[in-house]
Design an enzyme around this catalytic site. Structure first.
Site, PDB file in Angstrom:
ATOM      1  N   SER A  97       0.016  11.906 -15.839  1.00 18.90           N
ATOM      2  CA  SER A  97      -1.138  11.692 -16.705  1.00 18.90           C
ATOM      3  C   SER A  97      -1.330  12.942 -17.543  1.00 18.90           C
ATOM      4  CB  SER A  97      -2.387  11.452 -15.848  1.00 18.90           C
ATOM      5  OG  SER A  97      -3.558  11.497 -16.631  1.00 18.90           O
ATOM      6  N   ALA A 104      -5.728  16.823  -9.501  1.00 13.67           N
ATOM      7  CA  ALA A 104      -4.907  17.503  -8.497  1.00 13.67           C
ATOM      8  C   ALA A 104      -3.671  16.665  -8.147  1.00 13.67           C
ATOM      9  CB  ALA A 104      -5.727  17.794  -7.243  1.00 13.67           C
ATOM     10  N   ALA A 105      -3.872  15.367  -7.970  1.00 12.84           N
ATOM     11  CA  ALA A 105      -2.753  14.488  -7.629  1.00 12.84           C
ATOM     12  C   ALA A 105      -1.730  14.429  -8.763  1.00 12.84           C
ATOM     13  CB  ALA A 105      -3.263  13.088  -7.299  1.00 12.84           C
ATOM     14  N   LYS A 106      -2.210  14.353  -9.993  1.00 15.23           N
ATOM     15  CA  LYS A 106      -1.291  14.239 -11.129  1.00 15.23           C
ATOM     16  C   LYS A 106      -0.589  15.569 -11.423  1.00 15.23           C
ATOM     17  CE  LYS A 106      -1.695   9.867 -11.732  1.00 15.23           C
ATOM     18  NZ  LYS A 106      -0.539   8.994 -11.462  1.00 15.23           N
ATOM     19  N   ASN A 119       4.326   4.219  -9.785  1.00  7.35           N
ATOM     20  CA  ASN A 119       3.311   4.014 -10.810  1.00  7.35           C
ATOM     21  C   ASN A 119       1.925   3.716 -10.258  1.00  7.35           C
ATOM     22  OD1 ASN A 119       2.321   3.579 -13.475  1.00  7.35           O
ATOM     23  ND2 ASN A 119       2.594   1.389 -13.206  1.00  7.35           N
ATOM     24  N   TYR A 132      -8.063  13.295  -8.864  1.00  7.93           N
ATOM     25  CA  TYR A 132      -7.072  12.668  -9.738  1.00  7.93           C
ATOM     26  C   TYR A 132      -6.231  13.736 -10.437  1.00  7.93           C
ATOM     27  CZ  TYR A 132      -5.071   9.626 -13.316  1.00  7.93           C
ATOM     28  OH  TYR A 132      -4.202   8.936 -14.129  1.00  7.93           O
ATOM     29  N   ASP A 135       0.866  -1.167   0.000  1.00  9.29           N
ATOM     30  CA  ASP A 135       0.000   0.000   0.000  1.00  9.29           C
ATOM     31  C   ASP A 135       0.905   1.219   0.000  1.00  9.29           C
ATOM     32  OD1 ASP A 135      -1.640   2.173   0.539  1.00  9.29           O
ATOM     33  OD2 ASP A 135      -2.768   1.177   2.128  1.00  9.29           O
ATOM     34  N   VAL A 136       1.071   1.847  -1.169  1.00  9.92           N
ATOM     35  CA  VAL A 136       2.019   2.952  -1.311  1.00  9.92           C
ATOM     36  C   VAL A 136       1.621   4.195  -0.540  1.00  9.92           C
ATOM     37  CG1 VAL A 136       2.879   2.133  -3.535  1.00  9.92           C
ATOM     38  CG2 VAL A 136       1.016   3.810  -3.465  1.00  9.92           C
TER      39      VAL A 136
END
Length: 175
Positions: A85, A100-102, A33, A98, A6-7
């Site tokens: 992404s 925001a994270a990328k 990844n 998603y 679990d990263v």
């Protein structure tokens, strides 16, 4: 060798890194990844969904990088190639966490690249568009490439790209 991890949990990442070191030695290439998406408008996304997306996609990139970076720095060689992404450059309705994270992943890689100047290491990011994976299902976007296309780009950055590409974000859209 597959090591489930679990990263988003530092203790899990540290345990996985310890196993890599014990079984394989110091890595020359690290590719953070792991990725997930929860699709929901901002007003209906739960805090738990938001946190999970940010934790896996962004915090996971940080934790995996941090776990391997000290020994790579000691060896003065290696590459960190994070998977961003196309969502690292644009907004998509119902994918705010998603995106925001990328976007954060690209910022992280560019900052890391500055920290790595003169160390013999490089940090880069691959930003794929619509890849034919389970995560793309339900997005409304048609697949434009296969995972193998992204993997070839990662391999190029890992093995052939000049050191001058440190800090680069490579967009991959498919044929």
């Amino acid at each position: 060798m597959a090591i489930p991890c679990d990263v988003s949990k530092s203790d899990a990442v540290e345990a996985a890194a310890a196993r890599v070191y014990a079984d394989l030695g110091r890595p020359h290439i690290v590719v953070p990844n792991a990725g997930i998406v929860h699709r929901a408008p901002v007003h209906s996304m739960s805090e738990e969904e938001w946190d999970e997306v940010i934790d896996v996609n962004l915090k996971g990139t940080f934790l995996v990088t941090r776990a391997f970076l000290p020994r790579m720095l000691d060896a003065r060689e290696g590459r960190i190639i994070a998977i961003g992404s196309i969502s690292s450059t644009l907004g998509t309705a119902t994918q705010s966490a998603y995106c925001a994270a990328k976007w954060g992943t690209v910022g992280f890689v560019k900052s890391l690249a500055e920290e790595l100047r003169g160390t013999g290491l490089q940090a880069m990011c691959v930003m794929p568009g619509s890849v034919d994976t389970d995560m793309l299902k339900g997005s409304g976007f048609a697949p434009q490439m296969r995972p193998e296309d992204v993997a070839r780009t990662v391999a190029f950055l890992a093995l052939e790209a000049p050191e001058a590409m440190n800090g680069s974000s490579v967009e991959v859209f498919g044929p």
